[in-house]
Every structure is written in structure tokens, then in C-alpha cells.
Design a protein around this motif. Structure first.
Motif, short mmCIF file in Angstrom:
data_model
loop_
_atom_site.label_atom_id
_atom_site.label_comp_id
_atom_site.label_asym_id
_atom_site.label_seq_id
_atom_site.Cartn_x
_atom_site.Cartn_y
_atom_site.Cartn_z
N ASP A 216 59.65 41.00 25.55
CA ASP A 216 58.86 40.74 24.34
C ASP A 216 57.47 40.19 24.71
N TYR A 236 57.24 47.77 19.87
CA TYR A 236 58.57 47.36 19.40
C TYR A 236 58.48 46.03 18.68
N TYR A 237 59.24 45.90 17.61
CA TYR A 237 59.27 44.63 16.88
C TYR A 237 59.85 43.54 17.80
N THR A 239 62.02 40.51 19.20
CA THR A 239 63.39 40.06 18.95
C THR A 239 63.41 38.60 18.54
N GLY A 246 56.25 41.16 20.93
CA GLY A 246 56.88 42.47 20.85
C GLY A 246 56.58 43.29 22.08
N SER A 427 63.13 47.75 16.27
CA SER A 427 63.71 46.75 17.17
C SER A 427 64.19 47.42 18.45
N THR A 429 66.30 46.22 20.65
CA THR A 429 67.74 46.02 20.80
C THR A 429 68.51 47.06 20.02
#
Length: 435
Positions: A216, A236-237, A239, A246, A427, A429
Motif C-alpha cells: 500500500d 488499487y484502493y 487496504t 494504495g 481492492s 486483496t
């Protein structure tokens, strides 16, 4: 099919009759002939003349004389790829260099270690670089060139000592992006300025130096061994939900010109990938921002992204309103300009030109503020507290040093081609679980 069809490959497929087949063929863009099996036209007719293997479904291949040269079950259909590669290699590109030494693949080198704070992590890697380009030093030269381009603009240039920069070697089979070439990170040029790559593979290389839980906080830059102009950043957002965080991967080619390359590095990697900034340009034919897009913006803004554009134009409520009361900024053109995020109306940007618009003119004040904030949060951790007054003290020096006479040359603007808008993958993940 796209790779070898121009050199003689043809595919014929068949399946059971269904009203959905024609719809699926059209939806998937299948270009090869599709035969339909039904009671009137049973599979046995095809077996007798075209399909002498007897198992269904299977994958078979015939040469130009009609001889069966490959057969395997559908579950193992991927095995046909290597057979095709071998058969077409001499036809497609007989002089294509192929790597043989992969001992350097995955090797990590530290290009720079932070001397202030715990350091913000940046991981550089290349695609389309063969073993001989690693041995002769070209790979490292490109990575160092990328690092210098990244630190060529403020605020990165002024806080260089707060960064850890790593180089991970990725040895590609081939040195180019041809029909039959293979590269380490599976990058491809798409329509316009789009670049795609194997994001998860890039993350795997990055975790050779950065822990999975720290992605991140990490910017990954992938440089393609090509002189083509393009660029795409995948975001990516976070976590953790921390402001401005991100994971991100910025794909960009070397291009044929260093100034162009430097602009791509600053726009894609520093702007989009690191600071989560928005595009400030308008694409031809893009009118007002659709209502649906505003919901996506709100999600990204909740993570501290898009600090350089706004859908509100009120002097008191626009995101950079705290700058507008300061004459030192408004006298240099800071204001509220309509157009941004690729749309002509319904979105506003802080300056006429900037790196996030046409890759020139430096980062504008709201963008510099966003970069400044993330650098210090990564260097000092969550205990660091932002002070606008401290930023102004720093930025005042930046304003004095900047030569505004060199901004926004008309010739540069006329030749500018916008790169592909950032692709938000949600996300990471969740992405891995789905995959």
C-alpha cells in the motif's frame, strides 16, 4: 490467434447447437469459423472427415498437408502454445534474440537509501530487457535514468533523501514486442496509449524487496524497452484506508526522447501512482462528466485521492480554496478552470497547464501539496502531522526558484497526446481472491 494468424494460423471450432452461440461469438469478438453441432449435423460427421481423434472435447492441430501434429484434452490446451511457438518461430521473426541466462532474474539492488525518516519505497523494474542487456549494463542504466527523471520535479527533487529506491531485475526472453516475442512481465501495447501487464507478477517481483503488507505504501514503476509513446497506471484502493495510500503500478516505455520520457515518469508514476492525482486534460469528444462518474469520484476522494480536481467550482469550497486567498499563487495563474479528468465540463482544475494536463509546467500548488503530504507521511509515519504553514514555507522557496518563462510552450502543447486514464482495480486483496 492474433499472434500467428497473419502468418498462416487458422482456427476452426465447433460446439453444440445453442441460441446463445451466435451471441457469445459476437460478444467475445471471435473471428475464426465456428461450426454448430446438432441432431441434423452430428459430431460423427465431423469425426469422420475432420476430427479423427475420437475424444470430445479436445484440441487438435493439423499441418498444411492435413497430417495430425498435435492432440490434447481441453484441460491441457495450453500445451499447444509452445508447439505453435516452435512451428512459427522461423517464419515470424527468424532473427529474434532469445535469452539463455536467467541467473540475474529477481536480483535486487539498492539504487538509493533514505537518509531522512524511514523512507518511502519505490521499486523499479523493466520489461523487454534480455540477459545480454543486463550483462552490458543497459538495464541498470535505464533504471537509473528513470530514477533521475522521477527526481527532476519538485517536490520529489527537494525531498530525495526521504526515498528508498530499489531495482529488481526482470530478464525477458526477448527484447521487443513482436508477434512471437515473450517478455518477463507480459506487457502489451493496447489501443491508443494503453499499456497492460501482469500486475500480480509485478507485485511478486516487488515483494522480493518490500513486504506484502507494505505494498500500500509502495510505488512500482515498470519501464518497457520500446520507443513507442504510451503510458498507463493501475491503482488499487488502500487496504488500510489511510489518506492517499494504495498500491500502484505505472507502466511506461522508454520512448525516443528523454524529455518525453521524463514527462511520462512525472505524470504517470509521480502524479498518478504516488500522489493519486487526477488527469487535468480534456479528451476530444468528451463533454460533461456523467452523473455515474461522480459516485466513483466520491469513493476515491474518501481515500484522499484526486486532490487536484473538483466537481465544485465555488471559490470557498473548491479543494484548493486555501490557496486562492494568497496573492503569491493567484498572481501565477492559480484559479478555477473548467475541464479535467478527461471531461470538458463539470470538472475543474487549478491551473491552465501542469504536468497532469500536458506533461509540462511542473506540478501545480494543490498537486505539490498532495505530493508533499504523502512523502512526509511515508517518511515519518502516522505520527507526522500536516501543517499548511510549514508547507507554505517550503513552497515559497519553490516559487522563487521556478522559471515561469519556460512554462507551456505552444509547440509542446500542440504535439501532446494524452496517455490512457488511470485504471482503478479496486481492492487488491479482493482482486487476488477473485483471481
Amino acid at each position: 490467434y492474433e499472434k500467428y494468424h497473419p502468418f498462416g494460423l487458422e482456427i476452426v471450432s465447433w460446439c453444440e447447437q445453442s441460441d446463445k452461440i451466435a451471441e457469445i461469438v459476437a460478444q467475445m469478438g471471435i473471428e475464426w469459423p465456428v461450426a454448430l453441432i446438432s441432431e441434423e449435423q452430428p459430431l460423427s460427421e465431423f469425426n469422420e472427415k475432420y476430427y479423427p481423434v475420437g475424444l470430445y472435447p479436445t484440441v487438435t492441430m493439423f499441418d498444411s498437408t492435413g497430417s495430425l501434429v498435435f492432440s490434447d484434452t481441453v484441460e491441457s490446451r495450453g500445451n499447444i502454445v509452445s508447439v505453435l511457438d516452435d512451428r512459427f518461430a522461423d517464419i515470424v521473426n527468424p532473427n529474434l534474440y532469445t535469452s539463455t541466462d536467467y541467473s540475474a532474474d529477481g536480483v535486487v539492488e539498492v539504487l538509493q537509501r533514505a537518509t531522512v525518516g524511514q523512507g518511502a519505497d519505490i521499486v523499479l523494474m523493466g520489461d523487454g530487457f534480455s540477459d545480454r542487456m543486463v550483462v552490458d549494463g543497459r538495464y541498470r542504466e535505464v533504471m537509473e535514468q528513470t530514477m533521475e527523471a522521477m527526481f527532476s520535479e519538485a517536490p520529489f527533487a527537494h525531498f530525495r533523501e526521504m526515498f528508498n529506491v530499489y531495482m529488481v531485475t526482470a530478464v525477458s526472453v526477448n527484447e521487443c514486442y513482436e508477434y512471437n516475442s515473450t517478455t518477463a512481465l507480459k506487457c502489451k501495447f493496447g489501443e491508443g496509449t494503453l499499456i497492460s501487464g501482469d500486475n500480480e507478477l509485478c507485485f511478486d517481483y516487488a515483494t522480493k524487496v518490500v513486504a506484502e503488507e507494505n505494498l500500500d505504501n509502495t510505488l512500482i514503476i515498470v519501464v518497457l524497452n520500446s520507443d513507442k509513446y504510451a503510458g498507463t497506471t493501475y491503482m488499487y484502493y488502500p487496504t488500510s484506508g489511510v489518506d492517499g495510500y494504495g498500491a500502484a503500478i505505472a507502466y511506461l516505455p522508454l520512448t525516443a526522447d528523454y524529455d518525453m520520457f521524463r514527462g511520462l515518469v512525472c505524470h504517470e508514476a509521480v502524479g498518478h501512482g504516488f500522489a493519486k492525482l487526477d488527469d487535468e486534460y480534456t479528451l476530444e469528444g468528451m463533454g460533461a462528466m456523467p452523473v455515474d462518474n461522480k459516485g466513483h469520484r466520491e469513493t476515491r476522494e474518501s481515500f484522499g485521492w484526486l486532490k487536484n480536481t473538483d466537481i465544485y467550482s465555488s471559490y470557498n469550497f473548491v479543494k484548493w480554496s486555501h490557496f486562492l486567498s494568497l496573492p503569491r499563487y493567484t498572481s501565477l495563474g492559480l484559479g478555477i478552470y473548467e475541464g479535467g479528468s478527461s471531461y470538458a465540463t463539470g470538472v475543474y482544475r487549478p491551473t491552465e497547464q501542469s504536468i497532469m494536463n500536458q506533461n509540462t509546467s511542473g506540478f501545480n500548488p494543490p498537486s505539490r501539496e498532495a505530493i508533499y503530504q504523502r512523502i512526509h507521511r511515508l517518511a515519518y509515519g502516522h505520527q507526522w502531522s500536516y501543517s499548511f504553514e510549514e508547507f507554505l514555507k517550503y513552497d515559497f522557496v519553490n516559487l522563487i526558484q521556478k522559471d515561469n518563462s519556460k512554462l507551456s510552450l505552444c509547440s509542446e502543447i500542440e504535439l501532446f497526446i494524452p496517455t490512457h486514464s488511470p485504471i482503478v482495480c479496486g481492492s487488491r486483496t479482493l482482486h487476488k481472491q477473485i483471481k
